[in-house]
Design a protein around this motif. Structure first.
Motif, PDB file in Angstrom:
ATOM      1  N   ILE A  88       0.564  -1.368   0.132  1.00 44.53           N
ATOM      2  CA  ILE A  88       0.213   0.562   0.081  1.00 44.53           C
ATOM      3  C   ILE A  88       1.021   0.925  -0.085  1.00 44.53           C
ATOM      4  CG2 ILE A  88      -1.812   1.247   0.998  1.00 44.53           C
ATOM      5  CD1 ILE A  88      -2.741  -1.267   2.507  1.00 44.53           C
ATOM      6  N   LYS A  89       0.783   1.828  -0.714  1.00 42.78           N
ATOM      7  CA  LYS A  89       1.110   3.255  -1.492  1.00 42.78           C
ATOM      8  C   LYS A  89       0.517   4.583  -1.389  1.00 42.78           C
ATOM      9  CE  LYS A  89       5.252   1.368  -4.003  1.00 42.78           C
ATOM     10  NZ  LYS A  89       6.371   2.060  -5.193  1.00 42.78           N
ATOM     11  N   ALA A  90       1.358   5.829  -0.799  1.00 45.62           N
ATOM     12  CA  ALA A  90       0.345   6.973  -0.721  1.00 45.62           C
ATOM     13  C   ALA A  90       1.559   8.164  -1.493  1.00 45.62           C
ATOM     14  CB  ALA A  90       0.326   6.894   1.030  1.00 45.62           C
ATOM     15  N   ASN A  91       1.849   8.429  -2.534  1.00 40.45           N
ATOM     16  CA  ASN A  91       2.682   9.723  -2.718  1.00 40.45           C
ATOM     17  C   ASN A  91       3.696   8.971  -3.042  1.00 40.45           C
ATOM     18  OD1 ASN A  91       0.235  11.409  -3.008  1.00 40.45           O
ATOM     19  ND2 ASN A  91       0.991  12.313  -0.966  1.00 40.45           N
ATOM     20  N   GLY A  92       4.038   7.867  -3.669  1.00 44.62           N
ATOM     21  CA  GLY A  92       5.339   7.153  -4.186  1.00 44.62           C
ATOM     22  C   GLY A  92       5.447   6.467  -2.438  1.00 44.62           C
ATOM     23  N   LYS A  93       4.963   6.558  -1.348  1.00 45.22           N
ATOM     24  CA  LYS A  93       5.687   6.394  -0.152  1.00 45.22           C
ATOM     25  C   LYS A  93       4.915   4.613   0.031  1.00 45.22           C
ATOM     26  CE  LYS A  93       6.907   7.164   4.715  1.00 45.22           C
ATOM     27  NZ  LYS A  93       6.644   8.838   5.167  1.00 45.22           N
ATOM     28  N   THR A 122      -5.652  12.692  -0.286  1.00 41.26           N
ATOM     29  CA  THR A 122      -4.672  11.804  -0.739  1.00 41.26           C
ATOM     30  C   THR A 122      -5.118  10.224  -1.442  1.00 41.26           C
ATOM     31  OG1 THR A 122      -3.543  12.477   1.477  1.00 41.26           O
ATOM     32  CG2 THR A 122      -2.682  10.456   0.539  1.00 41.26           C
ATOM     33  N   LYS A 123      -4.127  10.497  -2.435  1.00 37.31           N
ATOM     34  CA  LYS A 123      -4.295   8.760  -3.164  1.00 37.31           C
ATOM     35  C   LYS A 123      -3.484   7.916  -2.982  1.00 37.31           C
ATOM     36  CE  LYS A 123      -5.609  11.409  -7.309  1.00 37.31           C
ATOM     37  NZ  LYS A 123      -5.263  12.187  -8.991  1.00 37.31           N
ATOM     38  N   ILE A 124      -3.731   6.432  -2.561  1.00 41.35           N
ATOM     39  CA  ILE A 124      -3.506   5.497  -1.989  1.00 41.35           C
ATOM     40  C   ILE A 124      -3.316   4.284  -3.207  1.00 41.35           C
ATOM     41  CG2 ILE A 124      -4.149   3.183  -0.732  1.00 41.35           C
ATOM     42  CD1 ILE A 124      -4.429   5.643   1.791  1.00 41.35           C
ATOM     43  N   GLN A 125      -2.408   3.951  -3.414  1.00 43.63           N
ATOM     44  CA  GLN A 125      -2.668   2.551  -4.216  1.00 43.63           C
ATOM     45  C   GLN A 125      -2.721   1.664  -3.407  1.00 43.63           C
ATOM     46  OE1 GLN A 125       0.138   5.122  -4.933  1.00 43.63           O
ATOM     47  NE2 GLN A 125      -1.673   6.189  -6.014  1.00 43.63           N
ATOM     48  N   ILE A 126      -3.193   0.395  -3.875  1.00 45.80           N
ATOM     49  CA  ILE A 126      -3.326  -1.058  -3.303  1.00 45.80           C
ATOM     50  C   ILE A 126      -3.045  -1.791  -4.429  1.00 45.80           C
ATOM     51  CG2 ILE A 126      -4.323  -2.869  -2.305  1.00 45.80           C
ATOM     52  CD1 ILE A 126      -5.909  -0.587  -0.728  1.00 45.80           C
ATOM     53  N   TYR A 127      -2.161  -2.910  -3.950  1.00 48.04           N
ATOM     54  CA  TYR A 127      -1.725  -4.202  -5.738  1.00 48.04           C
ATOM     55  C   TYR A 127      -0.866  -4.916  -4.539  1.00 48.04           C
ATOM     56  CZ  TYR A 127       2.918  -1.167  -5.722  1.00 48.04           C
ATOM     57  OH  TYR A 127       3.996  -0.654  -5.035  1.00 48.04           O
ATOM     58  N   LEU A 128      -0.733  -6.439  -5.430  1.00 51.93           N
ATOM     59  CA  LEU A 128      -0.117  -7.265  -4.123  1.00 51.93           C
ATOM     60  C   LEU A 128       1.108  -7.324  -5.863  1.00 51.93           C
ATOM     61  CD1 LEU A 128      -2.577 -10.223  -4.623  1.00 51.93           C
ATOM     62  CD2 LEU A 128      -1.386  -8.822  -2.959  1.00 51.93           C
ATOM     63  N   GLN A 129       2.814  -8.133  -5.186  1.00 46.97           N
ATOM     64  CA  GLN A 129       3.991  -7.804  -6.339  1.00 46.97           C
ATOM     65  C   GLN A 129       4.487  -8.891  -5.953  1.00 46.97           C
ATOM     66  OE1 GLN A 129       5.590  -4.004  -6.828  1.00 46.97           O
ATOM     67  NE2 GLN A 129       7.066  -4.690  -7.974  1.00 46.97           N
ATOM     68  N   SER A 130       5.342  -9.590  -6.169  1.00 44.22           N
ATOM     69  CA  SER A 130       6.756 -10.243  -6.278  1.00 44.22           C
ATOM     70  C   SER A 130       7.682 -10.620  -6.312  1.00 44.22           C
ATOM     71  CB  SER A 130       6.086 -11.757  -6.449  1.00 44.22           C
ATOM     72  OG  SER A 130       5.719 -12.172  -7.417  1.00 44.22           O
ATOM     73  N   GLN A 131       8.450 -11.402  -6.855  1.00 41.44           N
ATOM     74  CA  GLN A 131       9.586 -10.545  -8.239  1.00 41.44           C
ATOM     75  C   GLN A 131       9.700 -10.783  -9.211  1.00 41.44           C
ATOM     76  OE1 GLN A 131      12.918 -12.971  -6.091  1.00 41.44           O
ATOM     77  NE2 GLN A 131      13.771 -11.841  -4.168  1.00 41.44           N
ATOM     78  N   SER A 132       8.669 -11.948  -9.694  1.00 44.26           N
ATOM     79  CA  SER A 132       8.235 -12.356 -11.062  1.00 44.26           C
ATOM     80  C   SER A 132       7.214 -11.160 -11.565  1.00 44.26           C
ATOM     81  CB  SER A 132       8.163 -13.520 -11.413  1.00 44.26           C
ATOM     82  OG  SER A 132       7.642 -14.620 -10.217  1.00 44.26           O
ATOM     83  N   TRP A 133       6.477 -10.364 -11.073  1.00 44.70           N
ATOM     84  CA  TRP A 133       5.072 -10.242 -11.401  1.00 44.70           C
ATOM     85  C   TRP A 133       4.005  -9.098 -10.497  1.00 44.70           C
ATOM     86  CZ3 TRP A 133      -0.030 -11.027  -7.879  1.00 44.70           C
ATOM     87  CH2 TRP A 133       0.938 -11.392  -7.188  1.00 44.70           C
TER      88      TRP A 133
END
Length: 240
Positions: A88-93, A122-133
């Motif tokens: 979860i990010k906000a403003n790149g942090k 504030t815009k919040i970004q939510i996502y899943l991430q691994s080393q390959s995707w």
């Protein structure tokens, strides 16, 4: 007509040769990335990972804790949850980053999240991430809790008294006043008290109308309003 048909065929052929797959307007787009298998160096197709996210409440400038539920949309049968992190990010942090504990092969998971309070807008970004995707990224804005609490209402009428007993919610009703439950500008229910009621049960009203948006609860008498309460959604979809 024949020249037009040939031109369309040529355009499709050029798209495929360039590594792009044309998608018709009524089809669900599927994106592909190309990686090597580490042995012969041959390209191997691996699907990108779109996910649906569900949030158990609205994020406001007072929010410190909430729960995210993520559900694979179907493009990937065995998501690598064991190697992925919910971010979860906000403003790149980065506000939150934690590895998922759902075993590989399951297509649903959830994560309790604690974040610092964020400013309204504030815009919040939510996502899943691994080393390959990396999954799709969902962005949502932080809301102002004061706006949700109807702070612009006059306090000439006393704020209604709420009582919680077990799994039930009760409100104290006063003769001549009306309890108003609204969803934004839409009035869900108005209950006029013809006599005093020390414990009017509002549990079912709240449950039946809280699934996808906030509910506001306040008292009205003539043209006067009380300050109110906000009930956050039981769950709200934040990705499609």
């Amino acid at each position: 007509m024949r020249k037009r048909l040939i031109a369309v065929i040529m355009a499709c052929a050029m798209s495929v040769s360039a590594g792009m797959v044309p998608v018709w307007a009524d089809e669900e787009p599927i994106y592909w990335e190309f990686v090597t298998d580490g042995t012969e160096g041959l390209p191997v197709e691996t699907a990108a990972h779109p996910y649906d996210f569900v949030l158990d409440r609205t994020i406001t400038n007072k929010t410190e804790k909430f729960c995210v539920v993520y559900d694979n949309s179907g493009a990937v049968i065995n998501p690598e949850y064991e190697n992925a992190s919910l971010i979860i990010k906000a403003n790149g942090k980065i506000l939150f980053q934690k590895k998922c504990t759902t075993p590989e092969g399951l297509t649903v998971g959830n994560m309790d999240v604690q974040i610092p309070k964020q400013k309204t807008g504030t815009k919040i970004q939510i996502y899943l991430q691994s080393q390959s995707w990396k999954s799709n990224v969902k962005t949502m804005k932080v809301k102002n809790i004061n706006m949700l609490l109807l702070s612009n209402r006059t306090d000439k009428i006393k704020k209604p008294q709420l009582t919680h007993k077990g799994y039930r919610d009760y409100i104290k009703g006063i003769k001549g006043q009306s309890l108003v439950i609204s969803n934004g500008k839409r009035i869900v229910k108005t209950i006029k008290f013809k006599e005093d009621n020390p414990a009017y049960d509002i549990t079912n009203l709240l449950i039946n109308n809280r699934w996808n948006s906030e509910l506001f609860l306040y008292i009205k008498q003539g043209k006067k309003y009380s300050k109110g309460y906000v009930y956050f959604p039981l769950e709200i979809a934040i990705a499609e």
